[in-house]
Design an enzyme around this catalytic site. Structure first.
Site, PDB file in Angstrom:
ATOM      1  N   GLU A 128      -0.728   5.332  14.026  1.00 30.94           N
ATOM      2  CA  GLU A 128      -0.314   6.501  13.243  1.00 30.94           C
ATOM      3  C   GLU A 128      -0.338   7.758  14.107  1.00 30.94           C
ATOM      4  OE1 GLU A 128      -2.358   7.002   9.520  1.00 30.94           O
ATOM      5  OE2 GLU A 128      -0.957   8.564   8.867  1.00 30.94           O
ATOM      6  N   LYS A 156      -8.992   8.349   2.718  1.00 32.66           N
ATOM      7  CA  LYS A 156      -9.565   7.009   2.532  1.00 32.66           C
ATOM      8  C   LYS A 156     -11.023   6.962   2.963  1.00 32.66           C
ATOM      9  CE  LYS A 156      -5.324   4.230   2.688  1.00 32.66           C
ATOM     10  NZ  LYS A 156      -4.251   5.206   2.980  1.00 32.66           N
ATOM     11  N   PHE A 195       1.587  -2.906   4.594  1.00 32.73           N
ATOM     12  CA  PHE A 195       1.830  -4.263   5.100  1.00 32.73           C
ATOM     13  C   PHE A 195       3.288  -4.628   4.809  1.00 32.73           C
ATOM     14  CE2 PHE A 195      -2.613  -6.465   5.005  1.00 32.73           C
ATOM     15  CZ  PHE A 195      -2.971  -5.758   6.133  1.00 32.73           C
ATOM     16  N   CYS A 238       0.808  -1.221   0.000  1.00 32.67           N
ATOM     17  CA  CYS A 238       0.000   0.000   0.000  1.00 32.67           C
ATOM     18  C   CYS A 238       0.843   1.273   0.000  1.00 32.67           C
ATOM     19  CB  CYS A 238      -0.944  -0.006   1.186  1.00 32.67           C
ATOM     20  SG  CYS A 238      -1.887  -1.530   1.255  1.00 32.67           S
TER      21      CYS A 238
END
Lengths: 375, 110
Positions: free
Chosen positions: A277, A298, A362, A134
């Site tokens: 985060e 997102k 990931f 990603c």
């Protein structure tokens, strides 16, 4: 994005009877024949089609005579032709097909979108694709940026595309137990996971003097790029690794944390990502975090995977250019573990000079870009 | 439905159940943690079970019992605090009568 329009809807491009999660941020009504000659379509998986359409928008205004072809390159996020992979598998294993279409291999290859962009625009310099899950598009843009800055290229076409919403891919994501059953609510206490999206984001990166001399419209200045690896868990994010990438990007840009006004977050909407985060941001920015805006695109675009970093950098660029902070939509309830100004639900004006865009993939692969407003 | 709900409330400690013991064996195998440590009160966090190991364990439990374990809403990535919660959740799935794939009408007023 400023209007806060949500692209997440019930999946319409394929049957959903075998899916547990039936929402995604799909591109609906895309007609390839409106964009490509019939003879060319057998060579183009959907992921290549989306990349090309985005690249055409980015390259509008760049004249063929402007630059030497071998001084122009392409770096896109690696993205397999999922549509082709799925249909080939189905016809071979389920329908016992005797043969597959001859373009199956070139349609699937992860460097396909980059190759097609180089071919369409005659870009004969370095051309390749980066693979970092990603963060692929963010790594692509960062590398392209460094190549232009180092004088290797006058112009780079960079970004990423993704078109993976298929039965096999969605079932695989379901098995990870991270998909939201409905929408994506980053930083909201009741967030329930991520939503898969598809799309393409492509930018033209160009040497400053060169762009100015040819009279190009300059949207923003790409100022820094930082990378790191968690070297820890395969899927769980790590605040220290994320913070290291943010610090590296700021150092590359020669900026202090206090100079950052806006963060376009990775913000997937999973419990683990968002709180990790925020912990990374608190570590890097300290008390300054209270004065910054941090939003997740997102919530509107879904998680566009290999394209995500490019679309989200574009959101940061547009935020700087327009002086508007894009919102985190779907936000309902503050989470003590995400104590930030996430620009909940509505865009608002902001005096912005510096923004960063985070991608934490990931495999523990982190990439962060820094952009500055052009006065 | 109400009978089913009250039955789960009054159910004895989950680990008296043979199926629960089988679940624990699977969790132990997938995580490398001894079954003895997998008490109802033991927390996933304190046991040091990563989200990936937990996901693998849930997948193995699904295979063992031929079920699909629905994601606990709003808890993706950290679905269970304790081993007891995990076992109880799977037992409710196992005890649930076979239902059609779509249950959208359940929450609608009669």
């Amino acid at each position: 994005m400023i209007a806060g329009i949500c692209g997440i809807r019930p999946i319409a491009n394929m049957p959903t009877d075998r899916l547990g999660v039936t929402t995604a941020a799909e591109i609906v009504g895309f007609d390839p024949t409106a964009h490509f000659e019939p003879r060319r379509l057998p060579m183009l998986d959907r992921v290549c089609q989306l990349a090309l359409v985005a690249a055409r928008q980015a390259m509008a205004g760049v004249e063929a005579a402007d630059l030497a072809p071998n001084r122009r390159g392409v770096v896109l996020g690696a993205a397999i032709g999922q549509e082709t992979f799925d249909s080939a598998s189905r016809s071979l294993y389920a329908d016992n097909a005797k043969r597959l279409p001859p373009m199956t291999v070139p349609r699937i290859m992860p460097s396909g979108p980059a190759s097609h962009v180089s071919m369409e625009f005659g870009l004969r310099g370095p051309c390749f694709a980066t693979a970092s899950a990603c963060a692929s598009a963010t790594h692509a843009i960062g590398l392209a940026f460094h190549m232009v800055r180092a004088g290797m290229l006058d112009l780079a076409v960079s970004g990423g595309s993704d078109a993976s919403i298929s039965l096999g891919f969605m079932k695989a994501w379901e098995a990870l137990r991270v998909l939201s059953p409905d929408v994506c609510r980053p930083f909201s206490r009741d967030r329930a996971g991520l939503v898969i999206g598809e799309g393409a984001g492509v930018l033209v990166l160009e040497d400053w003097e060169h762009a100015r001399d040819r009279g190009a419209t300059i949207h923003a200045e790409l100022a820094g790029f930082g990378m790191s690896a968690d070297a820890g868990d395969l899927t769980a994010p790590d605040a220290a690794g994320a913070a290291q990438a943010i610090r590296a990007a700021l150092a590359d840009a020669g900026l202090a944390p206090e100079q950052v006004d806006y963060v376009n977050a990775h913000g997937t909407g999973t419990r683990l990502n968002d709180r990790t985060e925020v912990a990374a941001l608190a570590d890097v920015f300290g008390p300054h975090l209270k004065r910054m805006a941090v939003s997740s695109s997102k919530s509107m675009l879904g998680h566009c995977l290999n394209a995500g970093g490019a679309l989200e950098l574009l959101a940061a660029v547009l935020a700087l250019r327009e002086g508007m902070l894009p919102p985190t939509i779907g936000f309902r309830e503050a989470d003590p573990e995400c104590d930030i100004d996430c620009v909940p639900n509505r865009a608002r004006p902001g005096a912005l000079n510096v923004a960063i865009s985070n991608s934490f993939a990931f495999g523990g692969l982190n990439a962060v870009l820094v952009v500055k407003r052009v006065p | 439905m109400s009978v089913y709900l009250s039955a789960t409330k009054e159910a004895p400690a989950p680990f008296d159940d043979q199926r629960a013991m089988r679940m624990l064996e699977i969790v132990a195998k997938e995580t490398g943690i001894g079954v003895a440590a997998l008490t109802p009160e033991a927390t996933i966090e304190n046991l040091g079970i990563t989200s990936l190991d937990l996901t693998q364990a849930l997948f193995a439990i699904e295979s063992e019992f031929d079920i699909e374990i629905p994601v606990v809403p709003h808890r993706t990535g950290a679905e269970f605090t304790t081993i007891g919660e995990l076992v109880a959740h799977v037992l409710t799935v196992l005890d649930k009568p076979a239902t059609p794939a779509t249950v959208a009408t359940v929450d609608q007023p009669a």
